[in-house]
Design a protein around this motif. Structure first.
Motif, mmCIF file in Angstrom:
data_model
loop_
_atom_site.group_PDB
_atom_site.id
_atom_site.type_symbol
_atom_site.label_atom_id
_atom_site.label_comp_id
_atom_site.label_asym_id
_atom_site.label_seq_id
_atom_site.Cartn_x
_atom_site.Cartn_y
_atom_site.Cartn_z
ATOM 1 N N LEU A 101 0.806 -1.221 0.000
ATOM 2 C CA LEU A 101 0.000 0.000 0.000
ATOM 3 C C LEU A 101 0.840 1.274 0.000
ATOM 4 N N HIS A 102 2.146 1.137 -0.040
ATOM 5 C CA HIS A 102 3.044 2.300 0.074
ATOM 6 C C HIS A 102 2.675 3.399 -0.925
ATOM 7 N N ASN A 103 2.483 4.613 -0.384
ATOM 8 C CA ASN A 103 2.140 5.762 -1.241
ATOM 9 C C ASN A 103 2.884 7.034 -0.850
ATOM 10 N N GLY A 104 3.968 6.869 -0.095
ATOM 11 C CA GLY A 104 4.759 8.031 0.283
ATOM 12 C C GLY A 104 4.224 8.794 1.484
ATOM 13 N N THR A 105 3.264 8.223 2.208
ATOM 14 C CA THR A 105 2.713 8.863 3.409
ATOM 15 C C THR A 105 2.716 7.864 4.560
ATOM 16 N N ALA A 106 2.227 8.309 5.732
ATOM 17 C CA ALA A 106 2.100 7.422 6.893
ATOM 18 C C ALA A 106 0.797 6.645 6.868
ATOM 19 N N ILE A 107 -0.047 6.877 5.875
ATOM 20 C CA ILE A 107 -1.382 6.262 5.843
ATOM 21 C C ILE A 107 -1.329 4.737 5.764
ATOM 22 N N PRO A 108 -0.494 4.126 4.908
ATOM 23 C CA PRO A 108 -0.487 2.653 4.846
ATOM 24 C C PRO A 108 -0.200 2.005 6.199
ATOM 25 N N MET A 109 0.813 2.491 6.910
ATOM 26 C CA MET A 109 1.132 1.934 8.223
ATOM 27 C C MET A 109 -0.045 2.093 9.177
ATOM 28 N N ALA A 110 -0.627 3.302 9.235
ATOM 29 C CA ALA A 110 -1.734 3.567 10.150
ATOM 30 C C ALA A 110 -2.976 2.761 9.770
ATOM 31 N N LEU A 111 -3.211 2.606 8.470
ATOM 32 C CA LEU A 111 -4.388 1.869 8.016
ATOM 33 C C LEU A 111 -4.287 0.395 8.406
ATOM 34 N N VAL A 112 -3.137 -0.216 8.183
ATOM 35 C CA VAL A 112 -2.969 -1.636 8.522
ATOM 36 C C VAL A 112 -3.093 -1.825 10.036
ATOM 37 N N ILE A 113 -2.504 -0.939 10.824
ATOM 38 C CA ILE A 113 -2.622 -1.035 12.283
ATOM 39 C C ILE A 113 -4.089 -0.917 12.709
ATOM 40 N N SER A 114 -4.844 -0.019 12.068
ATOM 41 C CA SER A 114 -6.256 0.165 12.418
ATOM 42 C C SER A 114 -7.098 -1.051 12.051
ATOM 43 N N VAL A 115 -6.847 -1.611 10.874
ATOM 44 C CA VAL A 115 -7.572 -2.821 10.479
ATOM 45 C C VAL A 115 -7.277 -3.954 11.465
ATOM 46 N N CYS A 116 -6.028 -4.070 11.868
ATOM 47 C CA CYS A 116 -5.664 -5.074 12.872
ATOM 48 C C CYS A 116 -6.423 -4.833 14.178
ATOM 49 N N GLY A 117 -6.570 -3.557 14.559
ATOM 50 C CA GLY A 117 -7.306 -3.232 15.776
ATOM 51 C C GLY A 117 -8.760 -3.646 15.702
ATOM 52 N N VAL A 118 -9.399 -3.383 14.569
ATOM 53 C CA VAL A 118 -10.813 -3.754 14.398
ATOM 54 C C VAL A 118 -10.989 -5.266 14.474
ATOM 55 N N VAL A 119 -10.151 -6.010 13.757
ATOM 56 C CA VAL A 119 -10.268 -7.476 13.745
ATOM 57 C C VAL A 119 -9.959 -8.053 15.122
ATOM 58 N N ALA A 120 -8.964 -7.491 15.801
ATOM 59 C CA ALA A 120 -8.612 -7.985 17.137
ATOM 60 C C ALA A 120 -9.764 -7.783 18.117
#
Length: 392
Positions: free
Chosen positions: A358-377
């Motif tokens: 998902l790399h796009n030159g911002t912090a969004i990919p890292m934050a998005l994956v962490i958030s999805v992990c939070g929802v599933v957890a």
């Protein structure tokens, strides 16, 4: 559990994951040494993740059938020899193969240490011991990047693997001298040919799977952070590379602190109760991180606050989820520990890979994956509330 055994188990639990953090600063140097780029050097990290996930499935049945010490000593010896192979590697392909074998050996300590805790402790006692192990394990992500950077600057990248070779050899001597056999020989031990049947049984154990996924998916968020933070901190926000280890270490310190608080809270509340509370903290911090990343703040410090909360909350989530998953497994503790670790590192590897995809030159990919992990957890943790467990 006496202090000597606790320290041995902590070292065994740590040296597999430590081999990840220790050599991260050497990626540019490895790229130069092998005439390639950092993206190809990262394949050695992917190979290590795969080895950690798959190797655990082998050690679990072996530990249940032949005892804890034999498979553990074999794994430590394999890690030591593979670390020496990394030191002597003359090509990137050779390093990748050696790293894969290194992971196959390193995961023995992770599997067997959890099984030993299960052999010696009840569920609440196991959660306390896992929290104490977090103190030992948590030092790895604080010291490893700093130590790896110092070794790299002073002696070159090969010195990192020399230190790993010596450290694992010392762990092997500690196991041989001081770690007793903890498997109850009076119990019937499952034959190796029944390993797949045992894994199938564990997949049908809803409590085991729910608790394993709750902890594993949350931990995957940490691996998304490990994969994405070098770009976010150094390239996006201009943090000097030599200061990266301090930021990385501050989050690890939060992880250690919360794990020790968790050990004390277990005097009053069960591990399942604490898990279901901490998982909401993780999700709230993850969503705050995503909101700030979407806002594309000019300063780094607003991102650091919720990121710290995410990583610190894992000090409560991981030990309690592991203790609850392992409860009631008895003579199958080795296989249960193996599947638990395989799920954790398999999901974690996918999360780390998604940050790159998902790399796009911002912090969004890292934050998005962490958030999805939070929802599933959170969903997995909520599922555990509907299951009958003795650890509320």
């Amino acid at each position: 559990m006496n202090l000597r055994i606790l320290l041995i188990l902590g070292a065994l639990s740590a040296f597999g994951p430590m081999a990840i953090d220790f050599y991260l600063p050497s990626f540019p140097a490895l790229a130069i040494a092998f005439g390639t780029d950092v993206e190809h050097v990262q394949l050695s990290l992917a190979a290590y993740f795969i080895g950690l996930a798959l190797g655990q499935l082998v050690y679990g049945p072996l530990a249940d059938r032949y005892g804890r010490r034999g498979p553990l000593l074999a794994g430590v010896a394999l890690f030591t020899l593979a670390s020496l192979g990394c030191t002597l590697a003359t090509s990137l392909e050779g390093l990748i193969v050696a790293r894969f074998i290194q992971a196959l050996g390193g995961c023995a300590g992770m599997v067997v240490s959890r099984a030993v805790v299960r052999d010696l402790c009840d569920p609440v006692g196991a959660a306390k011991v896992f929290s104490q192990l977090m103190l030992v394990m948590g030092l790895a992500p604080i010291l490893a990047p700093l130590g790896g950077g110092l070794l790299l600057d002073s002696f070159g990248w090969r010195s990192i693997f020399v230190v790993l070779t010596l450290f694992s050899a010392l762990c092997g001597l500690g196991v041989a001298a001081w770690l007793p056999e903890t498997l109850d020989r009076s119990l019937p031990h499952p034959p190796l040919r029944g390993a797949f049947r045992e894994y199938r049984r564990l997949f049908g154990d809803r409590a085991f799977i729910a608790f394993s996924l709750a902890g594993g998916v949350a931990m995957a968020g940490m691996f998304a952070y490990i994969a994405g933070s070098p770009f976010v901190f150094i390239q996006l926000y201009g943090v000097p590379a030599e200061h990266y280890g301090w930021l990385f270490g501050s989050n690890a310190a939060g992880f250690i602190l919360v794990s020790q608080v968790n050990a004390r809270l277990l005097r009053w509340r069960g591990p399942a109760h604490l898990l279901r509370r901490a998982i909401w903290v993780y999700l709230a911090c993850a969503l705050a991180l995503l909101g700030l990343a979407l806002a594309r703040t000019e300063a780094l410090w607003p991102l650091l606050i919720p990121l710290f909360g995410c990583i610190a909350s894992l000090g409560c989530i991981i030990p309690n989820a592991s203790a609850c998953a392992m409860a009631g497994q008895g003579r199958h503790a080795g296989s249960a520990s193996a599947l638990l670790g395989c799920l954790q590192f398999g999901i974690a590897a996918c999360a780390a890979a998604m940050v790159g995809v998902l790399h796009n030159g911002t912090a969004i990919p890292m934050a998005l994956v962490i958030s999805v992990c939070g929802v599933v957890a959170v969903l997995c943790a909520l599922a555990t509330a509907r299951l009958a467990t003795p650890m509320h």
